[in-house]
Design a protein around this motif. Structure first.
Motif, PDB file in Angstrom:
ATOM      1  N   ILE A  29       0.858  -1.188   0.000  1.00 40.08           N
ATOM      2  CA  ILE A  29       0.000   0.000   0.000  1.00 40.08           C
ATOM      3  C   ILE A  29       0.892   1.235   0.000  1.00 40.08           C
ATOM      4  O   ILE A  29       1.699   1.432   0.914  1.00 40.08           O
ATOM      5  CB  ILE A  29      -0.910   0.031   1.247  1.00 40.08           C
ATOM      6  N   ALA A  31      -2.276  -0.892  -3.811  1.00 40.11           N
ATOM      7  CA  ALA A  31      -3.372  -0.042  -3.341  1.00 40.11           C
ATOM      8  C   ALA A  31      -2.786   1.303  -2.946  1.00 40.11           C
ATOM      9  O   ALA A  31      -1.579   1.420  -2.708  1.00 40.11           O
ATOM     10  CB  ALA A  31      -4.060  -0.679  -2.134  1.00 40.11           C
ATOM     11  N   GLN A  39     -11.319  -3.759   0.087  1.00 36.11           N
ATOM     12  CA  GLN A  39     -11.626  -3.624  -1.341  1.00 36.11           C
ATOM     13  C   GLN A  39     -10.896  -4.691  -2.153  1.00 36.11           C
ATOM     14  O   GLN A  39     -11.461  -5.310  -3.057  1.00 36.11           O
ATOM     15  CB  GLN A  39     -11.211  -2.234  -1.853  1.00 36.11           C
ATOM     16  N   PRO A  44      -7.559  -0.382  -5.439  1.00 31.55           N
ATOM     17  CA  PRO A  44      -8.249   0.166  -4.278  1.00 31.55           C
ATOM     18  C   PRO A  44      -7.584   1.471  -3.827  1.00 31.55           C
ATOM     19  O   PRO A  44      -6.359   1.597  -3.908  1.00 31.55           O
ATOM     20  CB  PRO A  44      -8.058  -0.905  -3.205  1.00 31.55           C
ATOM     21  N   ALA A  45      -8.385   2.410  -3.370  1.00 30.76           N
ATOM     22  CA  ALA A  45      -7.827   3.694  -2.926  1.00 30.76           C
ATOM     23  C   ALA A  45      -8.698   4.285  -1.825  1.00 30.76           C
ATOM     24  O   ALA A  45      -9.911   4.078  -1.803  1.00 30.76           O
ATOM     25  CB  ALA A  45      -7.750   4.671  -4.102  1.00 30.76           C
ATOM     26  N   ALA A  46      -8.048   4.992  -0.900  1.00 31.95           N
ATOM     27  CA  ALA A  46      -8.788   5.682   0.158  1.00 31.95           C
ATOM     28  C   ALA A  46      -8.047   6.940   0.568  1.00 31.95           C
ATOM     29  O   ALA A  46      -6.821   6.925   0.715  1.00 31.95           O
ATOM     30  CB  ALA A  46      -8.953   4.751   1.366  1.00 31.95           C
ATOM     31  N   SER A  91      -9.854  -0.162   4.641  1.00 32.37           N
ATOM     32  CA  SER A  91     -10.707   0.021   3.463  1.00 32.37           C
ATOM     33  C   SER A  91     -10.071  -0.556   2.202  1.00 32.37           C
ATOM     34  O   SER A  91     -10.697  -1.318   1.470  1.00 32.37           O
ATOM     35  CB  SER A  91     -11.026   1.501   3.254  1.00 32.37           C
ATOM     36  N   VAL A  92      -8.797  -0.212   1.964  1.00 35.76           N
ATOM     37  CA  VAL A  92      -8.187  -0.696   0.716  1.00 35.76           C
ATOM     38  C   VAL A  92      -7.966  -2.216   0.765  1.00 35.76           C
ATOM     39  O   VAL A  92      -8.115  -2.896  -0.254  1.00 35.76           O
ATOM     40  CB  VAL A  92      -6.874   0.041   0.350  1.00 35.76           C
ATOM     41  N   CYS A 149     -13.466  -2.259  -6.064  1.00 41.95           N
ATOM     42  CA  CYS A 149     -12.717  -1.036  -5.786  1.00 41.95           C
ATOM     43  C   CYS A 149     -13.609   0.185  -5.840  1.00 41.95           C
ATOM     44  O   CYS A 149     -14.489   0.287  -6.692  1.00 41.95           O
ATOM     45  CB  CYS A 149     -11.612  -0.853  -6.818  1.00 41.95           C
TER      46      CYS A 149
END
Ligand code: SF4
Lengths: 367, 77
Positions: free
Chosen positions: A23, A184, A231, A210-212, A227-228, A237
């Motif tokens: 990440i 991510a 996802q 995935p992204a946050a 979250s990621v 995603c």
């Protein structure tokens, strides 16, 4: 009430994680919070948190630093002001020569640190007979205040040497590269506060990653991490916003208007990395009289040995791109420490090497 | 330089505000808050001397916790 750090960790641990998840964060503030709170040690071993391009000082072109130094050295009547971090960044010159803005000051140049564009304005007001050059490096969070300062009609003797950079085009470049080094993204909370979280939709929509968006508290960072990961595990995603109170839809409309009014988006160089399309800001035509790039001859001395590169032996470019961890640089902690920084990543408070070192990571690892 | 700090507004004079965080006062520009006027007593996120967004007291307090540790860290560096 949102969940506590412990609850987020429990949720993360309960996920059926793959063998390895990388990440990336792209914000020095995130990296500081992660390092300070020791989040890496609390996460399952499969989860790697990689610091990416989150340090504007680190990627500011070496030629721009050199240029600012020369402006100060050629004419002692000119006052060069810049954010404190920029003053210590070394350029590629032999050790006994004047190699930083700080040293340019020692050599007779009038160089002063500022903490805000408003201080640059005050210095220009207090010195009406002299030209003041504000060497302004920074991401959107810093460049927008520079734009606001320009929109506020500062004194005429204030010029700007702009080295503003946009964050998302660097991430886009990484995502488009063949050896993408992350799975991510944790998107920067304050860039999203200014520009709007929507800027990061492309990560999900175009790259299916995935992204946050996260804030700076460990809980917000863990919420974004959860979250990621979720996802990823669920194969669904979306851009999550884990900092919704501050990073609001559309960002700060006034700030964006000032950016539009005063600056153009331009292709821009990143030290050690090269030119990234649409990744920088340049002053607009109507501000030509304030543009230090047009006002002074180009002192960048691009034919110098190693001009524009990272210092010899320094792996900052690969650190910034998230290809290696800071302590995988060959000279981390030996030739390069905060006391004797070789590369910009060890100079700046947002540099990953500096952050890791000041959080007690003293051992080198082989990449 | 890139660290955002939450501050409470103690006085407003045009586009400038006197703001306070943990006993330290600073002048902060409200020039980027023109679409969302800021009043005395409210909290703002401050970046290089400019308020970039409003925030609630609770958010400001939880952010201060971590800055406490960071500033302690900087003082030692
Ligand atoms: S340890 Fe020093 S030389 Fe190595 S990448 Fe970091 S800043 Fe550059």
């Amino acid at each position: 009430m949102s969940a506590t750090a412990r609850q987020w960790l429990e949720r993360i641990r309960a996920l059926p994680l793959p063998d390895r998840v990388r990440i990336m964060n792209v914000c020095g503030g995130h990296e500081r919070s992660i390092s300070m709170a020791g989040l890496r040690g609390t996460l399952p071993p499969q989860v790697e948190l990689i610091p990416g391009p989150g340090c504007p000082v680190c990627v500011c072109p070496e030629e721009d630093v050199y240029h600012a130094m020369q402006i100060a050295l050629q004419d002692p009547e000119v006052i060069v002001v810049s954010f404190g971090d920029m003053l210590r960044v070394p350029v590629n010159l032999p050790l006994k020569e004047t190699r930083s803005l700080e040293q340019a000051k020692a050599a007779g140049g009038d160089v002063r640190p500022v903490a805000s564009p408003t201080e640059a304005v005050e210095i220009a007001r207090a010195n009406p007979g002299r030209r003041v050059v504000f060497f302004a490096a920074g991401f959107e969070t810093t460049t927008a205040p520079v734009a606001a300062m320009l929109a506020g009609d500062p004194p005429e003797n204030l010029l700007v040497l702009l080295a503003g950079r946009r964050t998302w085009p660097a991430v886009a470049m990484l995502l488009e590269s063949e050896d993408r080094s992350f799975d991510a993204l944790i998107a920067p909370g304050h860039v999203a506060t200014v520009m709007g979280p929507e800027e990061w939709d492309f990560v999900v929509e175009q790259h299916r990653l995935p992204a946050a968006v996260a804030g700076f508290h460990p809980e917000s960072l863990l919420a974004a991490t959860y979250s990621v990961l979720r996802q990823l595990v669920e194969g669904k995603c979306f851009l999550d916003n884990c900092y919704p109170e501050v990073a609001r839809p559309g960002g700060n409309a006034t700030a964006r208007r000032f950016l539009d009014e005063t600056m153009d988006v331009i292709d821009a160089g990143w030290r050690g990395i090269g030119t990234i399309p649409a990744s920088g800001y340049g002053l607009r035509e109507h501000l030509a009289a304030r543009d230090a790039r047009r006002h002074f001859p180009d002192y960048g001395a691009h034919d110098r040995k190693r001009a524009g590169l990272m210092p010899k032996g320094c792996d900052c470019a690969r650190v910034v791109l998230g290809k290696i961890y800071p302590n995988q640089c060959r000279i981390y902690g030996s030739a390069c420490t905060p006391r004797t920084p070789v590369g910009p990543c060890m100079v700046s408070d947002e540099g990953a090497c500096r952050i890791w070192w000041s959080n007690g990571i003293r051992t080198r690892e082989v990449a | 330089m890139c660290l955002g700090i939450p501050m409470q507004v103690v006085a407003v004079d045009g586009f400038m505000a006197r703001c306070e965080a943990k006993g330290v006062e600073r002048d902060v520009s409200l020039f980027m808050m023109q679409d969302e006027p800021v009043a005395v007593g409210e909290y703002v996120m401050v970046h290089v001397g400019y308020a970039i967004q409003k925030m609630t007291e609770q958010e400001a307090r939880s952010a201060w916790e971590i800055y406490d540790e960071m500033l302690g860290d900087v003082a030692e560096a």
